[in-house]
Scaffold this active site. Structure first.
Site, PDB file in Angstrom:
ATOM      1  N   GLU A 151       0.889  -1.131  -0.035  1.00 35.46           N
ATOM      2  CA  GLU A 151       0.002   0.088   0.024  1.00 35.46           C
ATOM      3  C   GLU A 151       0.736   1.126  -0.029  1.00 35.46           C
ATOM      4  O   GLU A 151       1.988   1.373   0.526  1.00 35.46           O
ATOM      5  CB  GLU A 151      -0.795  -0.057   1.231  1.00 35.46           C
ATOM      6  CG  GLU A 151      -1.675   1.259   1.381  1.00 35.46           C
ATOM      7  CD  GLU A 151      -2.942   1.214   2.224  1.00 35.46           C
ATOM      8  OE1 GLU A 151      -3.121   0.411   3.136  1.00 35.46           O
ATOM      9  OE2 GLU A 151      -3.741   2.106   2.104  1.00 35.46           O
ATOM     10  N   CYS A 187      -6.722   0.840   2.964  1.00 34.46           N
ATOM     11  CA  CYS A 187      -7.856   1.784   2.597  1.00 34.46           C
ATOM     12  C   CYS A 187      -7.465   2.902   1.685  1.00 34.46           C
ATOM     13  O   CYS A 187      -8.460   3.710   1.275  1.00 34.46           O
ATOM     14  CB  CYS A 187      -7.501   2.908   4.143  1.00 34.46           C
ATOM     15  SG  CYS A 187      -7.897   1.731   5.508  1.00 34.46           S
ATOM     16  N   ASN A 198     -12.256  -3.171   0.504  1.00 34.48           N
ATOM     17  CA  ASN A 198     -11.091  -3.351   1.255  1.00 34.48           C
ATOM     18  C   ASN A 198     -11.693  -3.682   2.507  1.00 34.48           C
ATOM     19  O   ASN A 198     -12.390  -4.664   2.700  1.00 34.48           O
ATOM     20  CB  ASN A 198      -9.935  -2.095   1.595  1.00 34.48           C
ATOM     21  CG  ASN A 198      -9.096  -2.192   2.444  1.00 34.48           C
ATOM     22  OD1 ASN A 198      -8.510  -3.626   2.614  1.00 34.48           O
ATOM     23  ND2 ASN A 198      -8.932  -1.264   3.280  1.00 34.48           N
ATOM     24  N   GLU A 199     -11.558  -2.827   3.662  1.00 31.55           N
ATOM     25  CA  GLU A 199     -12.274  -2.970   4.862  1.00 31.55           C
ATOM     26  C   GLU A 199     -13.673  -2.282   4.711  1.00 31.55           C
ATOM     27  O   GLU A 199     -13.782  -1.656   5.554  1.00 31.55           O
ATOM     28  CB  GLU A 199     -11.381  -2.518   6.118  1.00 31.55           C
ATOM     29  CG  GLU A 199     -10.192  -3.065   6.325  1.00 31.55           C
ATOM     30  CD  GLU A 199      -9.204  -2.406   7.339  1.00 31.55           C
ATOM     31  OE1 GLU A 199      -9.621  -1.513   7.668  1.00 31.55           O
ATOM     32  OE2 GLU A 199      -8.644  -3.390   7.924  1.00 31.55           O
TER      33      GLU A 199
HETATM   34  O1  AHR Z   1      -2.366  -1.365   6.970  1.00 31.80           O
HETATM   35  C1  AHR Z   1      -2.767  -0.223   7.440  1.00 31.80           C
HETATM   36  C2  AHR Z   1      -4.089  -0.054   7.153  1.00 31.80           C
HETATM   37  O2  AHR Z   1      -4.920  -0.926   8.134  1.00 31.80           O
HETATM   38  C3  AHR Z   1      -4.699  -0.459   5.718  1.00 31.80           C
HETATM   39  O3  AHR Z   1      -4.866   0.319   4.845  1.00 31.80           O
HETATM   40  C4  AHR Z   1      -6.240  -0.987   6.239  1.00 31.80           C
HETATM   41  O4  AHR Z   1      -6.810  -1.887   5.477  1.00 31.80           O
HETATM   42  C5  AHR Z   1      -6.113  -1.079   7.570  1.00 31.80           C
HETATM   43  O5  AHR Z   1      -7.263  -0.504   8.550  1.00 31.80           O
END
Ligand code: AHR
Length: 664
Positions: free
Chosen positions: A51, A250, A381-382
């Site tokens: 990321e 994220c 994602n989340e």
């Molecule tokens: O890894 C950091 C963040 O943690 C990521 O972007 C997210 O998916 C999670 O909340």
């Protein structure tokens, strides 16, 4: 005399035995049942999560040294200093051509009055400075436009903090036809400096428009122009990861939908890739990074290429029509979802389509006619709640009806338990989701205690992707989290449980991957970098050891008939490598005493007489690696002769040991 010797020797024996029992513990044998295969281990089992957080891409693996090269940051001159010998109004002007160029509207116009000596100087500070290496070639390039009358020279140099020149060249824009041109020049640096700056002095006369001012080192990964930092990619390659997840995290969601990741805007000529604010720029008030933007110089084509280079299966994660639910929680109305779904369908064509398809042709035009062999893709994602399921269903229907073989990764939310998790896990399993992405950012105690988490999971149906995990030595998003040995050891213990349950868990990745030591937002992270150095944390070596010792099929490793999940602070898993015909045994001794451990191998005809051991350990649970001591904790190898199918190993306190032995 003789009696005296006996007495002394007896005391010595007694104290030796006392020492031995105080420091070495003898435990029940571990029985490996090599002829009882339990589960196939997917080639994708151990992977990496990428990321653009902590300056992981811009200012990190993307080797561009100029910050704000296209003047598109919110403050167009952020990162730049303009110096003038004698101040003149309008000597440097930020211009905007929004109507004709929406992706890259801004550029600067530099107006030089007749000057033999530089009267205008531009300085770029880089991403917390520029790491410059002695005897390395640097490529400086820019886009310019100038009228016939202009006659300018750009004196380009790299300078240290005192202004000493580390390397320099003269750049003469050659074309005066009023059109935009790209031109580059290269030069050598004759010194190493970690926080250099780029200086451009203008001499001559006339005005020139400039954009995309860029500086790359020659030593990029595979020597690709405009490529990635080779030292960072090498650490990934050294893990031999089964997959690479990208672009996050994220960052996929964005703070609002406008700020989401859109892959189509990240391919093609870099000057046409529209920059956006990096969502981590403003996420944590206590770790602001106002200069954090995504230039997308590292875009989806480069991610696929990286995956191919390091032998990892690509796993793109796409926005599902929802912005980050910790931020705006904005969602695309259901009847507005088509472009999002189309992005997913087009991405599959981009990766796999033959060159007669629209997106396959685009891929070929970028230099890769062969397919990228995309087999899986994440939707969201989340994300959580009924809004997620509604959107997911629309994506799933569209993708599965056109590409039934593509496996879809679905989100189980932000946590490995709680109401949101239970709701999603139940709903996704009911839908027979291909792969469910679970995230765990928890303290080391949780990881030790959850080594058996998957022992009682349903064996059929959805697979689990342990998509993001990292032991938090303090608590999630705390700046005090450290990549210490205790955290790494707890992850190793947990991972034995993932491996043992490889029929349930098909993939796993630590998160986040990279962190720039001068510009991070989130800790802990797997790999830390500065402008010139990289080092793997103890967690990195845990990940690497699992990945390099993946094996093909799980076999039972039992003590008193039970899997080892913390009895006497021992954790273990075992598998067979079909290719090398080796038995692989992983044991974590989380106690503070050395264990003298008997191992009995059942179900083999014969064992080799050589046991290979790779050991990772530290005496201090709080120990960390650092730029000064990058290998304070790192694996070392040993060999031990063995006879027959029963042997003893000595497992040091607080250690992770991987044993390999050939068998027939
Ligand atoms: O890894 C950091 C963040 O943690 C990521 O972007 C997210 O998916 C999670 O909340």
């Amino acid at each position: 005399m003789r009696v005296q010797v006996k007495v002394v020797s007896g005391r010595a024996v007694m104290s030796f035995l006392f020492f031995l029992f105080a420091h070495i513990c003898f435990t029940q044998p571990i029985i490996i049942k090599a002829n009882q295969p339990k589960a196939k281990i997917e080639p994708t089992m151990w992977g990496v999560f990428f990321e653009d957080i902590n300056f992981g891409a811009d200012g990190g693996i993307y080797a561009e040294l100029v910050k704000n090269r296209s003047f598109e940051f919110s403050n167009p001159l952020m990162g730049w200093t303009i110096k003038q010998k004698k101040f003149r109004e309008g000597a440097v002007v930020v211009q905007n051509r929004q109507n004709s160029n929406t992706a890259n509207p801004r550029y600067i116009q530099v107006n030089v009055e007749h000057a033999e000596e530089a009267d205008i100087t531009l300085i770029n500070e880089g991403f917390r400075g520029m790491g410059i290496k002695k005897d390395l070639r640097y490529y400086f390039s820019l886009m310019y436009q100038q009228p016939l009358a202009t006659k300018l020279q750009l004196h380009v140099s790299l300078i240290d903090t005192l202004g000493n020149v580390l390397g320099d060249t003269v750049f003469v824009p050659t074309l005066n036809d009023g059109e935009w041109h790209k031109q580059s020049v290269s030069f050598l640096s004759h010194a190493t400096f970690p926080k250099a700056q780029l200086k451009i002095d203008f001499t001559g006369e006339g005005s020139i428009s400039l954009d995309m001012l860029s500086l790359f080192p020659a030593d990029t990964w595979k020597g690709r122009p405009g490529g990635m930092r080779a030292d960072m990619v090498q650490l990934l390659a050294d893990m031999k990861p089964g997959f690479i997840r990208f672009p996050g995290g994220c960052i996929v969601e964005g703070r609002d939908l406008n700020n989401r990741y859109q892959w189509k805007k990240t391919i093609g000529p870099v000057e046409e890739r529209q920059l956006i604010m990096n969502r981590w720029n403003v996420e944590f008030a206590h770790r602001p990074a106002p200069d954090y933007f995504q230039t997308f110089g590292l875009g989806f084509f480069e991610y696929f290429q990286l995956a191919e280079d390091i032998g990892a299966s690509p796993l793109p994660i796409l926005n599902c029509g929802m912005a980050c639910q910790f931020n705006t929680a904005e969602v695309a109305a259901l009847n507005q979802l088509d472009p999002y779904v189309q992005d997913a369908l087009d991405l599959i064509e981009f990766a796999n389509g033959d060159t007669t398809t629209h997106w396959g042709k685009v891929r070929a035009s970028l230099g890769h006619p062969a397919p990228f062999h995309l087999q899986m893709m994440g939707i969201g994602n989340e994300n959580w709640g009924p809004q997620y399921l509604e959107r997911l269903d629309i994506f799933t229907k569209a993708i599965k009806s056109k590409y039934p073989d593509i496996k879809l990764v679905n989100s189980a939310g932000t946590d490995p338990d709680g109401e949101r998790f239970d709701f999603l896990n139940k709903a996704l399993r009911k839908r027979n989701a291909d792969i469910i992405d679970e995230h765990y950012y928890r303290r080391p105690e949780w990881f030790f205690a959850n080594a058996g988490r998957y022992d009682n999971y349903p064996r059929n149906g959805s697979k689990v992707f342990a998509g993001e995990y990292a032991a938090q030595s303090d608590k999630t998003v705390s700046v005090n989290n450290r990549n210490n040995w205790q955290a790494a050891l707890s992850e190793a213990a947990f991972m034995t449980g993932l491996e043992r349950n490889a029929d349930v868990v098909s993939m796993a990745s630590y998160a986040p991957l990279f962190s720039n030591a001068d510009a991070w937002q989130w800790t802990p992270d797997l790999i830390w970098v500065n402008n010139l150095q990289v080092y793997g944390t103890p967690d990195y070596y845990v990940q690497q050891l699992f990945s390099l010792n993946k094996g093909s099929v799980v076999v039972p490793a039992l003590q008193n008939g039970k899997a080892l999940e913390g009895q006497d602070s021992l954790y273990a898993s075992s598998c067979i490598d079909d290719v090398t015909h080796e038995l692989i045994i992983k044991i974590i001794n989380a106690s503070s005493v050395t264990k003298m451990q008997a191992i009995n191998i059942e179900g083999v005809k014969k064992l080799s007489n050589k046991l290979k051991c790779t050991l990772l350990k530290a005496d201090d649970l709080m120990a960390v690696n650092s730029f000064n001591h990058p290998s304070a904790i790192h694996p070392f190898m040993a060999e031990q002769p063995v006879k027959g199918k029963k042997f003893d190993v000595q497992i040091p306190a607080q250690s992770f040991a991987v044993y390999r032995i050939q068998f027939e």
